[in-house]
Design a protein around this motif. Sequence first.
Motif, PDB file in Angstrom:
ATOM      1  N   SER A 319     -22.855  39.622  -0.841  1.00 35.17           N
ATOM      2  CA  SER A 319     -21.510  39.432  -1.398  1.00 35.17           C
ATOM      3  C   SER A 319     -20.583  40.572  -0.980  1.00 35.17           C
ATOM      4  N   GLU A 320     -21.127  41.774  -0.906  1.00 30.28           N
ATOM      5  CA  GLU A 320     -20.324  42.921  -0.489  1.00 30.28           C
ATOM      6  C   GLU A 320     -19.879  42.788   0.969  1.00 30.28           C
ATOM      7  N   ILE A 321     -20.802  42.399   1.831  1.00 33.98           N
ATOM      8  CA  ILE A 321     -20.459  42.208   3.245  1.00 33.98           C
ATOM      9  C   ILE A 321     -19.417  41.111   3.393  1.00 33.98           C
ATOM     10  N   ALA A 322     -19.607  40.009   2.674  1.00 28.17           N
ATOM     11  CA  ALA A 322     -18.683  38.879   2.779  1.00 28.17           C
ATOM     12  C   ALA A 322     -17.271  39.288   2.369  1.00 28.17           C
ATOM     13  N   CYS A 323     -17.130  40.025   1.267  1.00 31.75           N
ATOM     14  CA  CYS A 323     -15.804  40.442   0.804  1.00 31.75           C
ATOM     15  C   CYS A 323     -15.171  41.461   1.752  1.00 31.75           C
ATOM     16  N   ASN A 324     -15.945  42.461   2.127  1.00 36.77           N
ATOM     17  CA  ASN A 324     -15.384  43.518   2.980  1.00 36.77           C
ATOM     18  C   ASN A 324     -15.025  43.006   4.372  1.00 36.77           C
ATOM     19  N   THR A 325     -15.886  42.183   4.943  1.00 33.95           N
ATOM     20  CA  THR A 325     -15.615  41.670   6.287  1.00 33.95           C
ATOM     21  C   THR A 325     -14.444  40.708   6.281  1.00 33.95           C
ATOM     22  N   SER A 368     -17.706  36.974   8.632  1.00 29.43           N
ATOM     23  CA  SER A 368     -18.509  37.381   7.482  1.00 29.43           C
ATOM     24  C   SER A 368     -19.944  36.894   7.626  1.00 29.43           C
ATOM     25  N   TYR A 369     -20.070  35.660   8.045  1.00 28.77           N
ATOM     26  CA  TYR A 369     -21.413  35.113   8.289  1.00 28.77           C
ATOM     27  C   TYR A 369     -22.128  35.930   9.363  1.00 28.77           C
ATOM     28  N   LYS A 370     -21.422  36.231  10.455  1.00 25.50           N
ATOM     29  CA  LYS A 370     -22.027  36.975  11.557  1.00 25.50           C
ATOM     30  C   LYS A 370     -22.433  38.384  11.108  1.00 25.50           C
ATOM     31  N   ALA A 371     -21.625  39.003  10.255  1.00 19.09           N
ATOM     32  CA  ALA A 371     -21.953  40.343   9.766  1.00 19.09           C
ATOM     33  C   ALA A 371     -23.218  40.324   8.911  1.00 19.09           C
ATOM     34  N   ILE A 372     -23.380  39.281   8.084  1.00 19.96           N
ATOM     35  CA  ILE A 372     -24.602  39.150   7.277  1.00 19.96           C
ATOM     36  C   ILE A 372     -25.799  38.890   8.180  1.00 19.96           C
ATOM     37  N   GLU A 373     -25.594  38.055   9.182  1.00 19.91           N
ATOM     38  CA  GLU A 373     -26.678  37.761  10.130  1.00 19.91           C
ATOM     39  C   GLU A 373     -27.145  39.042  10.822  1.00 19.91           C
ATOM     40  N   LYS A 374     -26.203  39.870  11.216  1.00 17.51           N
ATOM     41  CA  LYS A 374     -26.538  41.138  11.875  1.00 17.51           C
ATOM     42  C   LYS A 374     -27.316  42.048  10.929  1.00 17.51           C
ATOM     43  N   GLU A 375     -26.890  42.124   9.668  1.00 13.69           N
ATOM     44  CA  GLU A 375     -27.591  42.949   8.678  1.00 13.69           C
ATOM     45  C   GLU A 375     -29.024  42.480   8.500  1.00 13.69           C
ATOM     46  N   ALA A 376     -29.228  41.176   8.465  1.00 15.55           N
ATOM     47  CA  ALA A 376     -30.576  40.628   8.295  1.00 15.55           C
ATOM     48  C   ALA A 376     -31.460  40.971   9.494  1.00 15.55           C
ATOM     49  N   GLN A 377     -30.885  40.886  10.691  1.00 11.47           N
ATOM     50  CA  GLN A 377     -31.658  41.224  11.897  1.00 11.47           C
ATOM     51  C   GLN A 377     -32.053  42.695  11.896  1.00 11.47           C
ATOM     52  N   GLU A 378     -31.128  43.564  11.513  1.00 18.02           N
ATOM     53  CA  GLU A 378     -31.436  44.992  11.489  1.00 18.02           C
ATOM     54  C   GLU A 378     -32.490  45.318  10.449  1.00 18.02           C
ATOM     55  N   VAL A 383     -31.627  35.649   6.902  1.00 19.64           N
ATOM     56  CA  VAL A 383     -30.226  35.609   6.474  1.00 19.64           C
ATOM     57  C   VAL A 383     -30.121  35.156   5.022  1.00 19.64           C
ATOM     58  N   LYS A 384     -30.966  34.218   4.609  1.00 25.61           N
ATOM     59  CA  LYS A 384     -30.872  33.688   3.247  1.00 25.61           C
ATOM     60  C   LYS A 384     -31.205  34.735   2.191  1.00 25.61           C
ATOM     61  N   ASP A 385     -31.807  35.861   2.597  1.00 28.19           N
ATOM     62  CA  ASP A 385     -32.051  36.937   1.639  1.00 28.19           C
ATOM     63  C   ASP A 385     -30.743  37.601   1.207  1.00 28.19           C
ATOM     64  N   PHE A 386     -29.656  37.309   1.934  1.00 22.03           N
ATOM     65  CA  PHE A 386     -28.334  37.847   1.616  1.00 22.03           C
ATOM     66  C   PHE A 386     -27.393  36.745   1.115  1.00 22.03           C
ATOM     67  N   GLU A 446     -25.330  25.389   8.420  1.00 26.97           N
ATOM     68  CA  GLU A 446     -24.543  24.161   8.523  1.00 26.97           C
ATOM     69  C   GLU A 446     -23.128  24.323   7.974  1.00 26.97           C
ATOM     70  N   ILE A 447     -22.932  25.270   7.077  1.00 27.84           N
ATOM     71  CA  ILE A 447     -21.592  25.527   6.545  1.00 27.84           C
ATOM     72  C   ILE A 447     -20.678  25.999   7.673  1.00 27.84           C
ATOM     73  N   ILE A 448     -21.160  26.917   8.466  1.00 27.03           N
ATOM     74  CA  ILE A 448     -20.361  27.462   9.572  1.00 27.03           C
ATOM     75  C   ILE A 448     -20.230  26.446  10.702  1.00 27.03           C
ATOM     76  N   ARG A 449     -21.281  25.714  11.009  1.00 24.12           N
ATOM     77  CA  ARG A 449     -21.254  24.756  12.115  1.00 24.12           C
ATOM     78  C   ARG A 449     -20.388  23.544  11.816  1.00 24.12           C
ATOM     79  N   ASN A 450     -20.505  23.014  10.611  1.00 23.01           N
ATOM     80  CA  ASN A 450     -19.921  21.697  10.335  1.00 23.01           C
ATOM     81  C   ASN A 450     -18.746  21.700   9.348  1.00 23.01           C
ATOM     82  N   GLU A 451     -18.588  22.740   8.557  1.00 21.76           N
ATOM     83  CA  GLU A 451     -17.627  22.664   7.449  1.00 21.76           C
ATOM     84  C   GLU A 451     -16.638  23.829   7.428  1.00 21.76           C
ATOM     85  N   LEU A 452     -16.583  24.567   8.490  1.00 23.13           N
ATOM     86  CA  LEU A 452     -15.728  25.745   8.497  1.00 23.13           C
ATOM     87  C   LEU A 452     -14.260  25.389   8.275  1.00 23.13           C
TER      88      LEU A 452
END
Length: 541
Positions: A319-325, A368-378, A383-386, A446-452
Amino acid sequence: MVLAVEDLMSTEQEDRFMTALENILSDIIGTDENLINDFSATNEAKIKDFFQNLWKEYQMQISLSETAQDVEIATPIAETEPEAETVTENLTENAENTDNTENTENQHKNMLIKFDTNPEYNRENAVHEALAVQIKDKQITFQNGKVNQDYCLDFDIEKLGIPEIAEVYFKGLEGIGLQYLPEEKKIKGVPILAGDHRIEMQFKRKDWVEGKPLISREVVLIVNPDAKSLWKNIPTPKDIEYYKDDSACQFPKISSKDIEGKDVVHKNMVAASQRGRSHALEGKPRDDDFALHFDEETACHIMIVADGAGSANYSRRGSEIACNTSMKICKEKLLSHKDDFIKNSTSENKNEIGKILQDIISHAVFESYKAIEKEAQEKNTLVKDFATTLLVAICRKFDYGWFIAAWWVGDGGIGVYRKDPQYLKVMGEPDGGEFAGQTRFLTMPEIIRNELYSRMKYDVVEDFTALILMTDGITDPKFETDANLKRIEKWHALWDDLNGNNDDKAFIDFSDDELAAGQLLKWLDFWSPGNHDDRTIAILF
């Protein structure tokens, strides 16, 4: 009623016994036959046992001493009159020495004779016991109370339907913070002690005089504890990964100039986020987050709210990454469109403004999605853990009205509300899952792919009372159901609630930028049974 004493008495003795008993009770029977009938029917077994035991004791006395041979069952033995409520004392002295006259006389003195040859004395006993039975049979219950909440119980003694009773007293009320007010015929106060309390009620007859006993009865008053007091507020350990303060609030300063330098009155913003009681009880961190900003270059208000999924390990970080990004991208993109807002300021160019805001918000959500994805990879996790919800709104005033663009995924809500004339526009649909408590999240690919783009909503209004973004910690207790989000009555109630129409009398002074943020944070502490999630709300007003 038949007493089985024929095995103990001769016919002559039985006749003498009944004659004495009739003499004793004649005054009562003559004045109130129903009273003695009710008393006899209610206490048949007790009366039977009493006379049988009395007769057996009498027979024992006869066998102990010749001096007791002339004692009759209706003759008083004690030197002084026994009190009406004296408990029967059985003969317990050693009876082996039958020649001890003094010992025998003392035993006679200790016997309890319930019925005396004094008719007035026995009438008093019978009336007292009959009233005690009537009071005992009355259904008297006290409604439950709650610690620290006003208590008021109507108690009118006349409604008991016992005209012989004049007054009532209560013992035990003061210790729990209550008192009986006879002039108001109420028990009132604020309970201070939880538990099951035994309250003694003492009834006074109309013919009561000093020295006569009162009639007593116990009633249980249950005082429930203050539910708030049962919840612990354990601070979140600061050494945990992705630590976040348990609460936050903000009232950003808004410029009094427009982008051309002219004086203008802009709307204000305030937001607050509070860790829920369920997290506070276990010392867990707040999962919600928010971000507010007024962009002076473009005169745009940016509002963002996010709710991290409670089941995800690092949702507080999501939630923090999503708001800040989202805030970072919105600021950057707005600045790049500064001239476009001036060029398309007329109502004919509303579509162009819509495209600009769609581009800004959708880009912010994607990043925001990409920033969370990057955090999960690091972190080498999923990604769903965030997992987090995300609500974004940008609002700007034009000559033709307020243009509002919003994007929303997950539960919670966004609404444009006007009190008078009333108006409501819900800027999206809450995402309910297959089961209660489920929702959809920004972290779902699917949110980013189909419903953005399909999740973008727009509204243009002349004016509004408030633009409100909320997590489900607010919508669940205040709206109860998703369908209620579309009922303006619920928004009226929410706005009144924010302005002090609530049990806690908590209100927000929206005119005071120094107090409003703290007041909103305090308001978030409202009590709602079963609703103890994190609570976050952002308001443009």
